[in-house]
Design a protein around this motif. Structure first.
Motif, PDB file in Angstrom:
ATOM      1  N   SER A   1     -26.784  -3.574   0.673  1.00  0.00           N
ATOM      2  CA  SER A   1     -27.545  -3.877   1.881  1.00  0.00           C
ATOM      3  C   SER A   1     -26.581  -4.142   3.028  1.00  0.00           C
ATOM      4  N   ARG A   2     -27.028  -3.940   4.232  1.00  0.00           N
ATOM      5  CA  ARG A   2     -26.153  -4.012   5.407  1.00  0.00           C
ATOM      6  C   ARG A   2     -25.560  -5.403   5.612  1.00  0.00           C
ATOM      7  N   ASP A   3     -26.217  -6.429   5.091  1.00  0.00           N
ATOM      8  CA  ASP A   3     -25.736  -7.787   5.314  1.00  0.00           C
ATOM      9  C   ASP A   3     -24.908  -8.324   4.145  1.00  0.00           C
ATOM     10  N   THR A   4     -24.496  -7.454   3.223  1.00  0.00           N
ATOM     11  CA  THR A   4     -23.696  -7.881   2.075  1.00  0.00           C
ATOM     12  C   THR A   4     -22.214  -7.622   2.334  1.00  0.00           C
ATOM     13  N   PRO A   5     -21.395  -8.667   2.443  1.00  0.00           N
ATOM     14  CA  PRO A   5     -19.953  -8.453   2.574  1.00  0.00           C
ATOM     15  C   PRO A   5     -19.363  -8.005   1.244  1.00  0.00           C
ATOM     16  N   ALA A   6     -18.238  -7.304   1.304  1.00  0.00           N
ATOM     17  CA  ALA A   6     -17.609  -6.780   0.094  1.00  0.00           C
ATOM     18  C   ALA A   6     -16.111  -7.051   0.109  1.00  0.00           C
ATOM     19  N   LEU A   7     -15.567  -7.261  -1.072  1.00  0.00           N
ATOM     20  CA  LEU A   7     -14.129  -7.359  -1.294  1.00  0.00           C
ATOM     21  C   LEU A   7     -13.748  -6.287  -2.300  1.00  0.00           C
ATOM     22  N   ILE A   8     -12.606  -5.658  -2.093  1.00  0.00           N
ATOM     23  CA  ILE A   8     -12.114  -4.640  -3.016  1.00  0.00           C
ATOM     24  C   ILE A   8     -10.824  -5.159  -3.635  1.00  0.00           C
ATOM     25  N   ALA A   9     -10.754  -5.123  -4.967  1.00  0.00           N
ATOM     26  CA  ALA A   9      -9.583  -5.614  -5.685  1.00  0.00           C
ATOM     27  C   ALA A   9      -9.080  -4.536  -6.640  1.00  0.00           C
ATOM     28  N   PHE A  10      -7.763  -4.382  -6.687  1.00  0.00           N
ATOM     29  CA  PHE A  10      -7.103  -3.508  -7.661  1.00  0.00           C
ATOM     30  C   PHE A  10      -5.675  -3.991  -7.813  1.00  0.00           C
ATOM     31  N   HIS A  11      -4.856  -3.288  -8.573  1.00  0.00           N
ATOM     32  CA  HIS A  11      -3.571  -3.858  -8.983  1.00  0.00           C
ATOM     33  C   HIS A  11      -2.433  -3.594  -7.991  1.00  0.00           C
ATOM     34  N   GLN A  12      -2.091  -2.339  -7.748  1.00  0.00           N
ATOM     35  CA  GLN A  12      -0.892  -2.032  -6.959  1.00  0.00           C
ATOM     36  C   GLN A  12      -1.182  -2.098  -5.459  1.00  0.00           C
ATOM     37  N   PRO A  13      -0.376  -2.836  -4.689  1.00  0.00           N
ATOM     38  CA  PRO A  13      -0.605  -2.923  -3.244  1.00  0.00           C
ATOM     39  C   PRO A  13      -0.483  -1.558  -2.563  1.00  0.00           C
ATOM     40  N   PRO A  14      -1.298  -1.318  -1.542  1.00  0.00           N
ATOM     41  CA  PRO A  14      -1.235  -0.052  -0.813  1.00  0.00           C
ATOM     42  C   PRO A  14      -0.298  -0.085   0.388  1.00  0.00           C
ATOM     43  N   VAL A  15       0.474  -1.148   0.542  1.00  0.00           N
ATOM     44  CA  VAL A  15       1.413  -1.278   1.662  1.00  0.00           C
ATOM     45  C   VAL A  15       2.765  -1.718   1.123  1.00  0.00           C
ATOM     46  N   ALA A  16       3.808  -1.476   1.916  1.00  0.00           N
ATOM     47  CA  ALA A  16       5.147  -1.923   1.544  1.00  0.00           C
ATOM     48  C   ALA A  16       5.241  -3.442   1.675  1.00  0.00           C
ATOM     49  N   LEU A  17       5.845  -4.079   0.677  1.00  0.00           N
ATOM     50  CA  LEU A  17       6.055  -5.525   0.702  1.00  0.00           C
ATOM     51  C   LEU A  17       7.524  -5.877   0.893  1.00  0.00           C
ATOM     52  N   HIS A  18       8.350  -4.867   1.115  1.00  0.00           N
ATOM     53  CA  HIS A  18       9.756  -5.057   1.489  1.00  0.00           C
ATOM     54  C   HIS A  18      10.578  -5.668   0.365  1.00  0.00           C
ATOM     55  N   HIS A  19      10.276  -5.226  -0.832  1.00  0.00           N
ATOM     56  CA  HIS A  19      11.119  -5.472  -1.995  1.00  0.00           C
ATOM     57  C   HIS A  19      11.132  -4.173  -2.805  1.00  0.00           C
ATOM     58  N   PRO A  20      12.298  -3.727  -3.247  1.00  0.00           N
ATOM     59  CA  PRO A  20      12.358  -2.408  -3.894  1.00  0.00           C
ATOM     60  C   PRO A  20      11.558  -2.308  -5.179  1.00  0.00           C
ATOM     61  N   LEU A  21      11.344  -3.418  -5.890  1.00  0.00           N
ATOM     62  CA  LEU A  21      10.628  -3.313  -7.164  1.00  0.00           C
ATOM     63  C   LEU A  21       9.148  -2.992  -6.966  1.00  0.00           C
ATOM     64  N   PRO A  22       8.351  -3.829  -6.281  1.00  0.00           N
ATOM     65  CA  PRO A  22       6.949  -3.439  -6.097  1.00  0.00           C
ATOM     66  C   PRO A  22       6.772  -2.211  -5.207  1.00  0.00           C
ATOM     67  N   ASP A  23       7.684  -2.032  -4.238  1.00  0.00           N
ATOM     68  CA  ASP A  23       7.526  -0.887  -3.333  1.00  0.00           C
ATOM     69  C   ASP A  23       7.778   0.443  -4.046  1.00  0.00           C
ATOM     70  N   SER A  24       8.541   0.422  -5.140  1.00  0.00           N
ATOM     71  CA  SER A  24       8.787   1.661  -5.879  1.00  0.00           C
ATOM     72  C   SER A  24       7.601   2.068  -6.739  1.00  0.00           C
ATOM     73  N   SER A  25       6.634   1.170  -6.913  1.00  0.00           N
ATOM     74  CA  SER A  25       5.477   1.481  -7.762  1.00  0.00           C
ATOM     75  C   SER A  25       4.181   1.053  -7.077  1.00  0.00           C
ATOM     76  N   ALA A  26       4.122   1.272  -5.772  1.00  0.00           N
ATOM     77  CA  ALA A  26       2.941   0.903  -4.983  1.00  0.00           C
ATOM     78  C   ALA A  26       1.819   1.918  -5.195  1.00  0.00           C
ATOM     79  N   LEU A  27       0.692   1.682  -4.534  1.00  0.00           N
ATOM     80  CA  LEU A  27      -0.422   2.625  -4.586  1.00  0.00           C
ATOM     81  C   LEU A  27      -0.035   3.902  -3.856  1.00  0.00           C
ATOM     82  N   GLN A  28      -0.211   5.021  -4.515  1.00  0.00           N
ATOM     83  CA  GLN A  28       0.091   6.319  -3.921  1.00  0.00           C
ATOM     84  C   GLN A  28      -1.086   6.813  -3.068  1.00  0.00           C
ATOM     85  N   ARG A  29      -0.787   7.534  -2.024  1.00  0.00           N
ATOM     86  CA  ARG A  29      -1.773   8.121  -1.104  1.00  0.00           C
ATOM     87  C   ARG A  29      -2.795   7.080  -0.620  1.00  0.00           C
ATOM     88  N   PRO A  30      -2.310   5.967  -0.089  1.00  0.00           N
ATOM     89  CA  PRO A  30      -3.234   4.929   0.370  1.00  0.00           C
ATOM     90  C   PRO A  30      -4.106   5.363   1.538  1.00  0.00           C
TER      91      PRO A  30
END
Length: 247
Positions: free
Chosen positions: A137-166
Motif C-alpha cells: 500500500s502507498r502508506d507502507t514504508p519499506a526497508l531492504i536488507a542484504f549482505h554485501q554493501p553496494p557502495v565502497a567503504l574504503h577498505h580493500p577487504l569489503p570493497d573487493s567483495s561488494a555488491l556487483q552492478r549496484p
C-alpha cells in the motif's frame, strides 16, 4: 507507528566456543531489554562453513520472543540454510522473504553467489523486490536488507567483495520512494553512507571487527566486543540508528 528494529550481522558460527559465546551474549542482551525490539534483522554470514550443524546452533541461539529475520551471506549455503534454519525443503534458489513488522515492510534479500564472496542481486531477486514493493500500500514504508554493501567503504577487504552492478538496484529504487533505507552486513564494521539517495547502513559484526587502514595492518580486531545497531523508523519515515557494543 514507530518501529524499532535491532540489526546484528556476521555471526560466523563454526561450532567453536568463541563464536558461540559472542552470539549468545548479544542475543541475551536483546532478550533482556526493558522494551523488546519489534524484530531483529540478521544480515548474513550466520554460519561460517554453511554446515547444517552450524544452522542448528544458530536456530537455538536466535530463538527469541520477538521475530528474528535473516538473509544469507557469502559464507552461508542455501540448501543447509533452508533446511536447518528455516525448516524448509533444501533448495539452491535465492532466499528472499518479506516480513511486515509494525507497519513496515522488511525485505530480506539474497545477494549471494554460491561459492564466491562478492554479491549480486540476480534477475529473479530484482524482479521479486520490484513485485513486492509494487504490491505494498502507498502508506507502507519499506526497508531492504542484504549482505554485501553496494557502495565502497574504503577498505580493500569489503570493497573487493561488494555488491556487483549496484546501479540495477539503484534504478529499481528510483521507482519506489517507499523504500526508506538499505541495510547490509559483510563489512564487519559499523558504517553509514548513502545509496540511491537513501541511507546505506552497514551493521557491525558479532564475530570480529574490521580494523580500518588507519588503525593498523592487522585486518581483524578480535578484542572488540560484539556490536549491534538499533534502527528507529518514525512516523515521518525518518530512520535514526544507534550503535551498541555488548561487553
Amino acid at each position: 507507528m514507530t518501529t524499532m528494529l535491532a540489526q546484528i550481522s556476521d555471526l560466523h558460527l563454526d561450532g567453536g566456543e568463541r563464536a558461540t559465546r559472542r552470539a549468545t551474549r548479544i542475543m541475551d542482551y536483546l532478550r533482556a531489554l526493558p522494551r523488546l525490539p519489534d524484530a531483529v534483522l540478521v544480515t548474513g554470514d550466520i554460519a561460517d562453513h554453511g554446515e547444517e550443524s552450524e544452522y542448528e546452533e544458530a536456530a537455538r541461539i536466535l530463538a527469541a520472543p520477538f521475530p528474528v529475520l535473516t538473509c544469507p551471506g557469502n559464507h552461508d549455503a542455501r540448501p543447509a540454510y533452508r533446511k536447518a534454519l528455516l525448516g524448509e525443503v533444501p533448495g539452491d534458489g535465492p532466499v528472499n522473504r518479506v516480513h511486515h513488522v509494525s507497519g513496515t515492510a522488511v525485505l530480506m534479500c539474497d545477494s549471494t553467489i554460491p561459492g564466491r564472496d562478492e554479491g549480486h542481486l540476480d534477475a529473479e531477486t530484482l524482479e521479486w523486490i520490484d513485485t513486492t514493493l509494487t504490491g505494498l500500500s502507498r502508506d507502507t514504508p519499506a526497508l531492504i536488507a542484504f549482505h554485501q554493501p553496494p557502495v565502497a567503504l574504503h577498505h580493500p577487504l569489503p570493497d573487493s567483495s561488494a555488491l556487483q552492478r549496484p546501479e540495477r538496484l539503484a534504478a529499481l529504487l528510483d521507482a519506489h520512494p517507499e523504500v526508506v533505507a538499505v541495510l547490509t552486513g559483510h563489512a564487519h564494521t559499523a558504517a553509514v553512507s548513502t545509496f540511491a539517495a537513501r541511507p546505506l547502513i552497514a551493521g557491525p559484526a558479532v564475530t570480529w571487527t574490521l580494523r580500518l587502514p588507519w588503525e593498523g595492518e592487522e585486518v581483524a580486531d578480535l578484542d572488540q566486543p560484539p556490536g549491534l545497531a538499533f534502527h528507529i523508523l518514525d512516523d515521518d519515515r525518518r530512520l535514526t540508528t544507534h550503535y551498541r557494543v555488548v561487553p
